[in-house]
Design a protein around this motif. Structure first.
Motif, short mmCIF file in Angstrom:
data_model
loop_
_atom_site.label_atom_id
_atom_site.label_comp_id
_atom_site.label_asym_id
_atom_site.label_seq_id
_atom_site.Cartn_x
_atom_site.Cartn_y
_atom_site.Cartn_z
N PRO A 87 0.93 -1.32 -0.12
CA PRO A 87 -0.10 -0.09 -0.05
C PRO A 87 0.77 1.20 0.06
O PRO A 87 2.12 1.30 0.24
N ASP A 88 0.23 2.43 -0.47
CA ASP A 88 1.06 3.70 -0.13
C ASP A 88 -0.10 4.71 -0.32
O ASP A 88 -1.43 4.27 -0.01
N GLY A 89 0.35 5.89 -0.41
CA GLY A 89 -0.96 7.03 0.11
C GLY A 89 -1.33 7.40 -1.32
O GLY A 89 -2.37 8.37 -1.35
N SER A 90 -1.13 6.95 -2.68
CA SER A 90 -1.65 7.45 -3.81
C SER A 90 -3.28 7.06 -4.07
O SER A 90 -3.72 7.45 -4.58
N GLY A 91 -3.64 5.81 -3.30
CA GLY A 91 -4.97 5.31 -3.58
C GLY A 91 -4.84 4.38 -4.87
O GLY A 91 -6.10 3.85 -5.12
N TYR A 92 -3.97 4.29 -5.47
CA TYR A 92 -3.78 3.47 -6.82
C TYR A 92 -3.32 2.16 -6.41
O TYR A 92 -3.33 1.28 -7.26
N GLY A 93 -2.53 1.86 -5.18
CA GLY A 93 -1.73 0.60 -4.95
C GLY A 93 -0.39 0.77 -5.59
O GLY A 93 -0.36 1.36 -6.68
N ALA A 120 2.05 10.09 -9.27
CA ALA A 120 0.59 9.70 -8.70
C ALA A 120 0.11 11.05 -7.98
O ALA A 120 0.61 11.96 -7.42
N SER A 121 -1.39 11.32 -8.37
CA SER A 121 -1.85 12.26 -7.57
C SER A 121 -1.46 13.55 -8.08
O SER A 121 -1.41 14.70 -7.27
N GLY A 122 -0.76 13.83 -9.54
CA GLY A 122 -0.42 15.01 -9.94
C GLY A 122 0.78 15.44 -9.37
O GLY A 122 1.14 16.70 -9.61
N LYS A 149 -3.20 -1.71 -14.84
CA LYS A 149 -3.92 -3.03 -15.26
C LYS A 149 -5.34 -2.96 -14.62
O LYS A 149 -6.17 -3.68 -15.53
N ALA A 150 -5.85 -2.41 -13.71
CA ALA A 150 -7.28 -2.66 -13.36
C ALA A 150 -8.09 -1.57 -14.10
O ALA A 150 -9.14 -1.45 -13.99
N ASN A 151 -7.47 -0.76 -15.12
CA ASN A 151 -8.17 0.40 -15.66
C ASN A 151 -9.15 1.26 -14.91
O ASN A 151 -10.38 1.46 -14.77
N ASP A 152 -8.23 1.47 -13.50
CA ASP A 152 -9.05 2.49 -12.39
C ASP A 152 -9.27 3.76 -13.19
O ASP A 152 -8.59 4.33 -13.57
N PRO A 153 -10.83 4.05 -13.10
CA PRO A 153 -11.05 5.29 -13.76
C PRO A 153 -10.20 6.62 -13.21
O PRO A 153 -10.11 7.51 -13.79
N ALA A 154 -10.00 6.47 -11.82
CA ALA A 154 -9.42 7.72 -11.03
C ALA A 154 -8.04 7.61 -11.82
O ALA A 154 -7.32 9.02 -11.81
N PHE A 155 -7.22 6.70 -11.80
CA PHE A 155 -6.09 6.49 -12.15
C PHE A 155 -6.03 6.94 -13.67
O PHE A 155 -5.06 7.84 -13.97
N ALA A 156 -6.90 6.74 -14.63
CA ALA A 156 -6.85 6.99 -15.77
C ALA A 156 -6.84 8.62 -15.88
O ALA A 156 -6.34 9.38 -16.88
N GLN A 157 -7.75 9.02 -15.04
CA GLN A 157 -8.11 10.40 -15.10
C GLN A 157 -6.70 11.08 -14.71
O GLN A 157 -6.76 12.44 -15.14
N MET A 158 -6.16 10.93 -13.66
CA MET A 158 -5.04 11.44 -13.14
C MET A 158 -4.17 11.43 -14.51
O MET A 158 -3.42 12.53 -14.42
#
Length: 410
Positions: A87-93, A120-122, A149-158
């Motif tokens: 884990p880390d603080g980015s929310g993306y893993g 991560a996170s800008g 790999k999860a195609n996380d919408p938040a990660f893509a938007q970032m």
């Protein structure tokens, strides 16, 4: 210029000067890691040496074009490798994966760049916003974040937040529905890179081939290539199989294969076997339990032997057919090349250099073998893709292609 798939090429973009271009590149290249003295503890992959730069060579023209147009390039991609999740603080893993650091030295031979490990996170916004026209930043391995790999919408938007437009020049990864392939284009105007457009044009021609058409399939990835045998046995004039594919079809036709590699699962091979186009080996090179090699008719393979390559009779029949073909497509080595059995593969490559018809080659293993001694200019087209080529020919589309089609602009 639009492709037959109605996808915008980067050359359709009128004004790139000052635009932040999120460029998804094909950066997954083999790296040989160096070691410390005599122990087995590897150094950081940053000390690794790129052993095959073909994909990078084909990415350079797109980068050069974007730089010439004054774009500000955010280059991103992945390099596959094992890792453990933490884990880390980015929310993306975060995952411990191979670093793209070996690519920094490679690219710096062609242009200056800034390597960014934390975005991560800008976190890299200041560095990206400070870029001048024609400058390049390289983001660390996208797969360090699970969101890729999860195609996380938040990660893509970032990721999309770093760019004004999106360019996909990573055809070898376009069969993966990952964030940088299908997620980012939902947020930005999207275009195909120069190599992507070439791949699509050349591989699309296989779906509507000139005849006579010869398809050659080898390698060990049985489950992914079986659909191609079944499909193209009804399209091609000749479909030659080698490697694990040939072993399976030989066994299904009642021929002995000894200890040769076979698929773990059972498959229905009746459609291929019923086709006159399917061409099975008639002789093979075998390896005995005591290390002796022999050329045998397929009917004479002994129980303790392993088929390791095609025999001379089969190879000559294959080459003779290629000489008469208007199109030859080849994917996968013909023998157990990892163990040094590359004679048939090398001889076929040399023969294809001299044929009059169009020759299209693909697959990482195939190109790795032939490009040791030959040039890509010896063939009509050598794809940078492996799995993506196979999937495209089977499905006639890919997630990354569809994401660009859905983003079509006037």
């Amino acid at each position: 210029m639009k492709t037959k798939f109605s996808i915008n090429s980067i050359k359709d973009c009128d004004d790139l000067a000052g635009q932040r271009v999120f460029l998804r590149g094909a950066l997954n290249v083999p790296v040989e890691v160096e070691f410390r003295d005599n122990d087995t503890k590897s150094r950081s992959s940053g000390d690794g040496v790129i052993t095959d730069d073909y994909r990078l060579q084909k990415l350079l023209p797109t980068i050069a074009y974007l730089r010439e147009q004054g774009a500000r390039i955010i280059l991103a991609g992945h390099m596959s490798g094992p890792g453990t999740t933490s884990p880390d603080g980015s929310g993306y893993g975060v995952k411990n994966v191979k670093s793209l650091k070996p690519l920094v030295k490679y690219f710096e031979e062609h242009f200056e760049l800034t390597f960014i490990t934390d975005y991560a996170s800008g976190a890299a916004s200041d560095a990206v916003n400070a870029m001048g026209n024609g400058e390049v930043v390289l983001l660390e391995n996208l797969r360090q974040y699970e969101g890729e790999k999860a195609n996380d919408p938040a990660f893509a938007q970032m990721l999309a937040g770093y760019g004004d437009i999106y360019v996909n020049d990573a055809f070898p990864t376009t069969h993966r529905a990952h964030a940088s392939i299908v997620g980012v284009p939902t947020h930005l105007p999207a275009y195909a890179g120069l190599q992507f457009a070439r791949e699509l044009e050349e591989l699309s021609a296989i779906l509507h081939p000139d005849h006579p058409f010869t398809f050659i399939l080898g390698g060990a990835k049985f489950s992914t290539k079986l659909p191609l045998v079944e499909k193209f046995s009804g399209v091609a004039d000749s479909v030659f199989v080698a490697g694990a594919l040939a072993n399976a079809y030989l066994a299904a036709s009642g021929q002995p294969v000894g200890n040769s590699v076979l698929p773990e699962a059972e498959f229905d091979l009746s459609a291929g076997l019923a086709s006159d186009a399917l061409k099975l080996p008639t002789d093979v090179l075998t390896l005995s339990a005591d290390g002796e090699t022999s050329v045998r008719s397929v009917a004479d393979v002994i129980d303790d032997e392993t088929i390791v390559d095609l025999g001379p009779e089969t190879l000559e029949r294959m080459i003779a057919t290629c000489r008469e073909a208007k199109l030859v497509v080849w994917n996968g080595p013909l023998g157990w090349y990892e163990k040094g059995y590359a004679n048939a593969t090398d001889r076929l490559a040399a023969a294809l250099k001299k044929v009059a018809g169009k020759t299209i080659l693909g697959g990482g293993d195939t190109t790795a073998v032939i490009l040791d001694d030959m040039s890509v200019d010896d063939f009509s087209f050598v794809s940078t893709a492996g799995g993506a080529m196979i999937t495209f020919l089977s499905e006639e589309t890919l997630p990354g292609i569809e994401s660009l089609q859905n983003n079509l602009t006037d």
